[in-house]
Scaffold this active site. Structure first.
Site, PDB file in Angstrom:
ATOM      1  N   LYS A 115      34.151  35.232  26.598  1.00 37.27           N
ATOM      2  CA  LYS A 115      33.165  36.305  26.481  1.00 37.27           C
ATOM      3  C   LYS A 115      31.893  35.858  25.767  1.00 37.27           C
ATOM      4  O   LYS A 115      30.785  36.308  26.101  1.00 37.27           O
ATOM      5  CB  LYS A 115      33.793  37.512  25.781  1.00 37.27           C
ATOM      6  CG  LYS A 115      34.860  38.213  26.611  1.00 37.27           C
ATOM      7  CD  LYS A 115      35.418  39.428  25.879  1.00 37.27           C
ATOM      8  CE  LYS A 115      36.406  40.197  26.738  1.00 37.27           C
ATOM      9  NZ  LYS A 115      37.597  39.416  27.078  1.00 37.27           N
ATOM     10  N   GLU A 199      31.063  43.566  17.948  1.00 36.91           N
ATOM     11  CA  GLU A 199      29.990  44.309  18.593  1.00 36.91           C
ATOM     12  C   GLU A 199      30.129  45.791  18.273  1.00 36.91           C
ATOM     13  O   GLU A 199      31.188  46.251  17.821  1.00 36.91           O
ATOM     14  CB  GLU A 199      29.982  44.082  20.109  1.00 36.91           C
ATOM     15  CG  GLU A 199      31.210  44.553  20.843  1.00 36.91           C
ATOM     16  CD  GLU A 199      31.190  44.190  22.330  1.00 36.91           C
ATOM     17  OE1 GLU A 199      30.512  43.210  22.697  1.00 36.91           O
ATOM     18  OE2 GLU A 199      31.851  44.889  23.106  1.00 36.91           O
ATOM     19  N   HIS A 234      44.210  49.802  27.230  1.00 38.23           N
ATOM     20  CA  HIS A 234      43.035  49.064  27.720  1.00 38.23           C
ATOM     21  C   HIS A 234      43.273  48.416  29.086  1.00 38.23           C
ATOM     22  O   HIS A 234      42.532  47.512  29.482  1.00 38.23           O
ATOM     23  CB  HIS A 234      42.605  47.984  26.710  1.00 38.23           C
ATOM     24  CG  HIS A 234      42.218  48.522  25.366  1.00 38.23           C
ATOM     25  ND1 HIS A 234      41.052  49.221  25.139  1.00 38.23           N
ATOM     26  CD2 HIS A 234      42.871  48.497  24.173  1.00 38.23           C
ATOM     27  CE1 HIS A 234      40.988  49.576  23.877  1.00 38.23           C
ATOM     28  NE2 HIS A 234      42.081  49.158  23.265  1.00 38.23           N
ATOM     29  N   ARG A 291      37.627  36.379  40.019  1.00 38.08           N
ATOM     30  CA  ARG A 291      38.734  36.400  40.982  1.00 38.08           C
ATOM     31  C   ARG A 291      38.704  37.722  41.727  1.00 38.08           C
ATOM     32  O   ARG A 291      37.858  38.579  41.471  1.00 38.08           O
ATOM     33  CB  ARG A 291      40.064  36.294  40.232  1.00 38.08           C
ATOM     34  CG  ARG A 291      40.198  37.357  39.130  1.00 38.08           C
ATOM     35  CD  ARG A 291      41.565  37.434  38.529  1.00 38.08           C
ATOM     36  NE  ARG A 291      41.616  38.228  37.315  1.00 38.08           N
ATOM     37  CZ  ARG A 291      41.603  39.554  37.261  1.00 38.08           C
ATOM     38  NH1 ARG A 291      41.530  40.252  38.385  1.00 38.08           N
ATOM     39  NH2 ARG A 291      41.654  40.195  36.115  1.00 38.08           N
TER      40      ARG A 291
END
Length: 490
Positions: A115, A199, A234, A291
């Site tokens: 990330k 973040e 999640h 993908r």
């Protein structure tokens, strides 16, 4: 390519093979000892045993997969999703052995697989990002300073991960040290990399992703969005296309941003750029999946394109046969993931034998699965049994069809998420479009669902008892059967 090996199992292996066969190409399956009698093995033209049931001894052993491709003369390898699909080392190994990897280049997989690296790659391409830092940290004092600058709540995230692992929401300064230790520990255990970053936490976001296709000739297009906000832990459970909240302007802006993300890493093939959308319709780059996605069928329905076919054509060096202007959205599609999980037990895995397994059929209904009646759902792999997809001219029609399809999907022997899918489709928050990623937390009360389930079972038992008593009181007259047979002694 005249022969392609599918380096996967279950529903995605079978789904990919169906397109390969449709294109007139031979298929090769690989399997573990636990999957010896699986549908994808029976469907393939050839099949090669990789090893024992654990994926670490079969589907994840790169050398065995490469050897199977060489043994059968396969010229291409399609990785599906999961397992080795986002492994840059595997993509390089495939190419080194003179075999075509049906996916992006190793560089793109490597960059977008982390990330922080992804944030760095797209920084110069005017991509909106959630406020935060773009470097990994382990120092708690530094984390406290950054968190204070950003403002609480914040989100600690694993740099190398996904699926909610290594992810922690922190509401205040006192919680930060403990939650940071937990995030680092989870990330290390799950990905072998404890790097985390911080973040700003977007409080009530929607999870919107954009499907892209890019060929080797510099052409990149987006195939609109998928709404993936209904999640547990999640991880997505219900997806749809298009989203019911995007305006044409926001859709166009997100699509253009997704194309820029793809260009930032010289992407080739099918990929998905994920965004968070806040209450004010501001969107922020989340990550890129290099993908095919589990939920790709909803995009296939609304665009009329076969994404696996496009992947193979791109891998063969063909130019995209359409431009962005050629692509339009037609109708609405919905997908419910059918996991072998118990929604009444906090979605815990449910292992067992499929004593009954009957799928729904009809116009606008698609089932991608990899199981048959009598098969055992093994404990070694992801618990997804199937994907149930419905398509209608409108969102309302797709939802009604999904409810009917769930009612006609008969599974006994394991608990599944079908009942949860029905709950979602019947809930006012979902039908009205007024939901976000907190749908389960806000609307799925486990105790209420248990009480409702118990009440429904009691009613069903009473109905069954009444039917039995009615039948018992009927006069039974035995049927007279004539026969010319006589018992003769020799």
């Amino acid at each position: 390519m005249k022969k392609i090996l599918v380096a996967n199992r279950g529903e995605i292996a079978l789904r990919v093979m169906k397109t390969i066969r449709k294109m007139g190409i031979k298929t090769v399956a690989v399997y573990s000892e636990a999957d010896r009698n699986s549908p994808h093995v029976k469907f393939a033209d050839e099949a090669v045993l990789l090893g024992k049931a654990p994926s670490s001894e079969s589907y994840l052993v790169m050398d065995k997969v490469i050897a199977a491709a060489k043994q059968t003369g396969a010229e291409g390898i399609h990785p599906g999703y999961g397992f080795l699909s986002e492994n840059a080392v595997f993509a390089e190994l495939v190419a080194t052995n003179g075999i075509t990897f049906i996916g992006p280049l190793p560089h793109a997989i490597r960059v977008m697989g982390n990330k922080l690296a992804a944030k760095e790659a797209v920084k110069a391409y005017d991509i909106p990002m959630v406020p935060g830092i773009d470097t990994a940290i382990t120092d708690k004092d530094v984390a406290k300073r950054i968190a204070t600058e950003i403002g609480f709540p914040i989100l600690i995230k694993a740099a190398a991960g996904g699926g909610g692992k290594g992810m922690r929401v922190v509401d205040n300064l006192d919680e930060l040290p403990e939650q940071m230790d937990r995030a680092i520990g989870e990330a290390t255990a799950a990905f072998g990399d404890g790097s985390v970053f911080i973040e700003k936490y977007v409080g009530s976001p929607r999870h919107i992703e954009i499907q892209i296709l890019a060929d080797t000739h510099g052409n990149t297009v987006h195939l609109f969005e998928r709404e993936c906000s209904v999640q547990r832990r999640h991880q997505k459970v219900v997806e749809e296309a298009p989203s019911c909240v995007l305006t044409p302007e926001t859709r166009s802006a997100m699509g253009a941003a997704a194309v820029r993300v793809a260009k930032a890493c010289d992407y080739v093939g099918a990929g998905t750029v994920e965004f968070l959308l806040n209450e004010d319709n501001n969107f922020y780059f989340l990550e890129m999946n290099t993908r095919l996605q589990v939920e790709h069928p909803v995009t296939e329905f609304i665009t009329g394109l076969d994404l696996v076919e496009q992947q193979i054509k791109i891998a063969r060096g063909e130019t995209l046969a359409f431009t962005q202007a050629d692509l339009t959205i037609t109708g609405h599609a919905l997908e419910v993931r059918v996991y072998a999980e118990d929604p009444l037990d906090d979605f815990m895995p449910s292992i067992g034998t499929l004593s009954t397994y009957k799928i729904p059929k009809g116009e606008g209904i698609r089932v991608d699965d990899g199981f048959e009646e009598g098969m055992v759902v093994p404990m070694f792999y992801d618990p997804m049994i199937a994907k149930l997809i419905t398509y209608g001219e409108t969102r309302e029609e797709a939802i009604r069809l999904m409810i009917a399809a769930i009612n006609n999907y008969k599974v006994e022997g394991v608990a599944t998420t079908l009942s949860f899918g029905k709950f979602v489709c019947e809930h006012e928050a979902f039908t009205s479009g007024s939901f976000d990623t907190h749908f389960v937390k806000n609307h799925y009360n486990l105790e209420e669902r248990k009480a409702t389930s118990a009440a429904e079972e009691a009613i069903a038992a009473l109905v069954g008892l009444q039917l039995y008593l009615n039948q018992k009181n009927l006069l039974k007259v035995p049927e007279v059967v004539s026969t010319t047979w006589k018992n003769k002694r020799s």
